[in-house]
Design a protein around this motif. Sequence first.
Motif, mmCIF file in Angstrom:
data_model
loop_
_atom_site.group_PDB
_atom_site.id
_atom_site.type_symbol
_atom_site.label_atom_id
_atom_site.label_comp_id
_atom_site.label_asym_id
_atom_site.label_seq_id
_atom_site.Cartn_x
_atom_site.Cartn_y
_atom_site.Cartn_z
ATOM 1 N N LYS A 9 0.821 -1.204 0.000
ATOM 2 C CA LYS A 9 0.000 0.000 0.000
ATOM 3 C C LYS A 9 0.855 1.254 0.000
ATOM 4 O O LYS A 9 1.868 1.337 0.690
ATOM 5 N N LEU A 10 0.426 2.239 -0.766
ATOM 6 C CA LEU A 10 1.097 3.531 -0.797
ATOM 7 C C LEU A 10 0.467 4.441 0.248
ATOM 8 O O LEU A 10 -0.745 4.432 0.441
ATOM 9 N N GLU A 12 -0.212 8.242 1.343
ATOM 10 C CA GLU A 12 -0.214 9.622 0.864
ATOM 11 C C GLU A 12 0.576 10.492 1.839
ATOM 12 O O GLU A 12 0.447 10.374 3.051
ATOM 13 N N GLU A 14 3.709 10.291 2.331
ATOM 14 C CA GLU A 14 4.977 9.615 2.571
ATOM 15 C C GLU A 14 5.525 9.044 1.267
ATOM 16 O O GLU A 14 6.685 9.243 0.939
ATOM 17 N N ASP A 15 4.704 8.316 0.532
ATOM 18 C CA ASP A 15 5.126 7.700 -0.723
ATOM 19 C C ASP A 15 4.769 8.543 -1.939
ATOM 20 O O ASP A 15 5.399 8.417 -2.986
ATOM 21 N N PHE A 16 3.755 9.383 -1.813
ATOM 22 C CA PHE A 16 3.323 10.217 -2.936
ATOM 23 C C PHE A 16 2.512 11.400 -2.425
ATOM 24 O O PHE A 16 2.123 11.445 -1.261
ATOM 25 N N LYS A 24 -0.566 12.168 -9.443
ATOM 26 C CA LYS A 24 0.122 11.552 -8.313
ATOM 27 C C LYS A 24 1.624 11.667 -8.577
ATOM 28 O O LYS A 24 2.109 11.268 -9.627
ATOM 29 N N PHE A 26 5.333 10.628 -7.051
ATOM 30 C CA PHE A 26 6.024 9.793 -6.079
ATOM 31 C C PHE A 26 7.197 10.538 -5.451
ATOM 32 O O PHE A 26 7.909 11.285 -6.114
ATOM 33 N N HIS A 30 9.698 6.901 -1.734
ATOM 34 C CA HIS A 30 9.055 5.797 -2.458
ATOM 35 C C HIS A 30 10.014 5.179 -3.476
ATOM 36 O O HIS A 30 10.108 3.955 -3.591
ATOM 37 N N HIS A 31 10.727 6.025 -4.210
ATOM 38 C CA HIS A 31 11.676 5.510 -5.209
ATOM 39 C C HIS A 31 12.754 4.661 -4.544
ATOM 40 O O HIS A 31 13.135 3.611 -5.068
ATOM 41 N N LYS A 33 12.463 3.004 -1.703
ATOM 42 C CA LYS A 33 11.839 1.750 -1.249
ATOM 43 C C LYS A 33 11.675 0.784 -2.415
ATOM 44 O O LYS A 33 11.836 -0.421 -2.255
ATOM 45 N N ARG A 34 11.347 1.323 -3.609
ATOM 46 C CA ARG A 34 11.172 0.475 -4.785
ATOM 47 C C ARG A 34 12.509 -0.160 -5.174
ATOM 48 O O ARG A 34 12.556 -1.297 -5.616
#
Length: 58
Positions: A9-10, A12, A14-16, A24, A26, A30-31, A33-34
Amino acid sequence: MLNQENQGKLIEGEDFYYTPEGYKCFTEKHHLKRGYCCKSGCRHCPYGFDKKTGTIKK
């Protein structure tokens, strides 16, 4: 630590976040973490990808 239920789950803020235009966007977090660069020229790319030249700046 993230439990398995929330791993995909993303979050909002924090990740985007949403841009004023409604897109949206990012975050750098988030990048990271990916774990890899998608080479789309993202606004917050921590990997240094330059969409104009198609290269990653170190």
